[in-house]
Design an enzyme around this catalytic site. Structure first.
Site, PDB file in Angstrom:
ATOM      1  N   CYS A  75      98.618  34.020  50.510  1.00 49.60           N
ATOM      2  CA  CYS A  75      98.444  35.451  50.287  1.00 49.60           C
ATOM      3  C   CYS A  75      98.415  36.155  51.641  1.00 49.60           C
ATOM      4  CB  CYS A  75      97.141  35.716  49.541  1.00 49.60           C
ATOM      5  SG  CYS A  75      96.747  37.477  49.383  1.00 49.60           S
ATOM      6  N   CYS A  81      90.848  40.084  53.005  1.00 52.95           N
ATOM      7  CA  CYS A  81      90.209  40.237  51.695  1.00 52.95           C
ATOM      8  C   CYS A  81      89.199  39.113  51.482  1.00 52.95           C
ATOM      9  CB  CYS A  81      91.291  40.206  50.613  1.00 52.95           C
ATOM     10  SG  CYS A  81      90.673  40.027  48.940  1.00 52.95           S
ATOM     11  N   CYS A  84      89.678  35.174  48.513  1.00 51.06           N
ATOM     12  CA  CYS A  84      90.093  33.762  48.599  1.00 51.06           C
ATOM     13  C   CYS A  84      89.720  33.202  49.975  1.00 51.06           C
ATOM     14  CB  CYS A  84      91.575  33.595  48.298  1.00 51.06           C
ATOM     15  SG  CYS A  84      92.655  34.868  48.956  1.00 51.06           S
ATOM     16  N   CYS A 166      97.759  40.942  44.046  1.00 46.34           N
ATOM     17  CA  CYS A 166      96.771  39.877  44.241  1.00 46.34           C
ATOM     18  C   CYS A 166      97.422  38.557  43.869  1.00 46.34           C
ATOM     19  CB  CYS A 166      95.531  40.122  43.380  1.00 46.34           C
ATOM     20  SG  CYS A 166      94.346  38.758  43.417  1.00 46.34           S
ATOM     21  N   GLN A 282      85.856  33.639  30.907  1.00 45.10           N
ATOM     22  CA  GLN A 282      86.338  32.879  32.058  1.00 45.10           C
ATOM     23  C   GLN A 282      87.620  33.503  32.609  1.00 45.10           C
ATOM     24  OE1 GLN A 282      84.902  30.603  33.720  1.00 45.10           O
ATOM     25  NE2 GLN A 282      83.443  29.575  32.389  1.00 45.10           N
ATOM     26  N   TYR A 311      73.514  30.592  25.147  1.00 47.08           N
ATOM     27  CA  TYR A 311      74.243  31.423  26.109  1.00 47.08           C
ATOM     28  C   TYR A 311      75.734  31.412  25.728  1.00 47.08           C
ATOM     29  CZ  TYR A 311      70.007  29.859  28.526  1.00 47.08           C
ATOM     30  OH  TYR A 311      68.712  29.525  28.832  1.00 47.08           O
ATOM     31  N   GLU A 332      72.890  34.452  22.080  1.00 48.36           N
ATOM     32  CA  GLU A 332      73.414  35.211  23.231  1.00 48.36           C
ATOM     33  C   GLU A 332      72.550  36.457  23.426  1.00 48.36           C
ATOM     34  OE1 GLU A 332      74.966  36.885  26.299  1.00 48.36           O
ATOM     35  OE2 GLU A 332      75.706  34.908  25.693  1.00 48.36           O
ATOM     36  N   ASP A 375      75.454  26.947  28.292  1.00 51.05           N
ATOM     37  CA  ASP A 375      76.344  27.495  29.322  1.00 51.05           C
ATOM     38  C   ASP A 375      75.641  28.706  29.958  1.00 51.05           C
ATOM     39  OD1 ASP A 375      78.432  28.245  30.945  1.00 51.05           O
ATOM     40  OD2 ASP A 375      79.751  28.913  29.328  1.00 51.05           O
ATOM     41  N   CYS A 402      77.935  26.797  36.478  1.00 48.06           N
ATOM     42  CA  CYS A 402      78.789  27.380  37.516  1.00 48.06           C
ATOM     43  C   CYS A 402      78.107  27.337  38.875  1.00 48.06           C
ATOM     44  CB  CYS A 402      79.166  28.819  37.164  1.00 48.06           C
ATOM     45  SG  CYS A 402      77.746  29.922  36.968  1.00 48.06           S
TER      46      CYS A 402
END
Length: 446
Positions: A75, A81, A84, A166, A282, A311, A332, A375, A402
């Site tokens: 990129c 930026c 990434c 992007c 996601q 969740y 949730e 999750d 995560c």
């Protein structure tokens, strides 16, 4: 006035990547230094910009010897930026670093030791291409000399970088960033827009594109915004998301449909889902499919069994669980996601799900589940939820995480409770070119 001290300059060899955007080195005294603008294996000249008691942070100013794992980023904005930060690191090196980060978190934070952690962690799964994998980008908004500018957050978080495209976004929608930025920049010239950010979701599977305008309640040029965005991009949905409250505690005050469907549609495996702009989904659809595959392969729910999904969001795991188990209790806490979940269940014709809105701790299902999916957000599970899960008669739990640090902390709590123990941790790369890594952990009864 005394003169400011001269900046401290160092020559450093970077040993590894941190769980963050920086490489890690040690100075001549053995002190840890986090180095921005470098990758593992680089030898750099760097200037210390933050000094701490246990570690320093430095900014690379000159590349003396390039790492064999250094590559030209895919990129043109990668150095400017913040989207990434690992773009200059080869993808095989990224994969090694991500798995190593999970092993390290389990060994240190989870108290498992290096040998047990290494044995638990499977090879990294890479379900998507290293570039062009995202179904969503968010544009930051800045005001420059009375004009509105849209772009990406700059590396280091200071300012906005204007971009034409992007490289992380699905290439079929490469023009979306420029089109949306131009349209809203034009509109802001004649209307007092108070936008905070702009979200663009795009699916190559359903061909749906949604633009979400995040701002505050009050007057808004609804018709004009819908028109300029339709002319620029032809989105299937344009919505306005209104927020109230202080910056760190925003709450949704309302969502207005300005044109189109008012939500975004995506296909994950066999399931069709609709997601409203405030709801989490996601950003890597191929990665979401792989997560579902890993969870179902780990739990293998049977038609006579009962499942629990904590969740659960808009139903990424709930829908496939409901097709395999006899009954699913889904919890949730986020209101927009609960509404999306119920809409998705109705559209799928599934009536064997008890969808509960509320916190997982306060609304923990009063049932005996055979298999469980959790999750949680980045903060992980509360001690009370770990305790309640440990009291369940379930044969297995799939923990989707995560954040390796909070996962490791929670696995230590499960070990302490003594009912469930991790038998396999599978790291997944849903976010190439960044340090983030997802994991699926199978916990089985001890």
């Amino acid at each position: 006035m005394a003169a400011a001290p001269e900046p401290r300059e160092l020559e450093l060899t970077c040993e590894r990547m941190s769980y963050g955007p920086d490489a890690v080195a040690r100075d001549a005294d053995g002190k840890t230094v986090f180095v921005s603008g470098a990758v593992a294996g680089d030898r750099v000249r760097a200037v210390v910009d933050r000094a701490g008691e246990r570690w320093d942070h430095a900014r690379a100013t000159e590349l003396l010897d390039a790492s064999p794992d250094r590559v030209a980023p895919g990129c043109p904005y990668a150095a400017l930026c913040g989207g990434c930060p690992w773009a200059a690191l080869s993808y095989p090196a990224q994969a090694r670093a991500k798995r190593a980060g999970v092993v390290d978190a389990l060994a240190r934070i989870g108290g498992m030791g290096a040998e047990r952690a290494e044995a638990l962690v499977a090879p990294l799964e890479s379900p998507s291409a290293p570039w062009g994998y995202r179904n969503k980008v968010e544009l930051a908004v800045a005001r420059e000399g009375g004009r509105v500018a849209l772009g990406m957050h700059a590396a280091g978080g200071d300012g906005v970088v204007r971009v034409k495209s992007c490289a992380l976004l699905d290439k079929r929608f490469a023009k979306a960033v420029r089109a949306v930025s131009g349209a809203l920049g034009y509109l802001a010239g004649s209307h007092g827009l108070t936008l905070e950010r702009v979200g663009v979701r795009a699916s190559s599977r359903t061909r749906e594109v949604e633009v979400a305008l995040w701002d505050h309640p009050g007057p808004f040029p609804r018709a004009q915004a819908a028109k300029v965005l339709t002319d620029a991009l032809s989105p299937t949905s344009v919505v306005r998301v209104m927020q109230k409250g202080p910056a760190k505690a925003r709450r949704i005050a309302g969502v207005e449909c300005l044109s189109g469907a008012g939500s975004w549609g995506e296909r994950v495996g066999e399931e069709r889902m609709r997601v409203s702009a405030p709801s989490f989904f996601q950003v890597n659809t191929a990665g979401a499919e792989k997560l579902v595959e890993l969870v179902l392969d780990a739990l293998r729910p049977e038609p006579h069994e009962e499942a629990m999904d904590l969740y659960c969001g808009a139903g990424t795991f709930t829908l496939p669980l409901a097709r395999r188990a006899g009954l699913v209790s889904a919890v949730e806490s986020y209101g927009p996601a609960v509404r999306d979940l119920r809409r998705n269940l109705t559209a799928a014709g599934l009536d064997n799900v008890d969808a509960v809105g509320g916190d997982a701790g306060r609304e923990f299902p009063d049932t005996d589940a055979d298999v469980i999916v959790v999750d949680p957000p980045r903060a992980g599970l509360s001690p009370d939820v770990v305790r309640r899960l440990s009291e369940q008669p379930a044969r297995a739990i799939a923990y989707v995480s995560c954040d390796p640090a909070t996962l490791a902390r929670d696995l230590a709590r499960f070990d302490e409770a003594g009912t469930f123990s991790p038998s396999r941790v599978t790291p997944m790369d849903l976010f190439p070119q960044t340090f983030h890594v997802e994991t699926v952990t199978l916990l089985e009864r001890t």
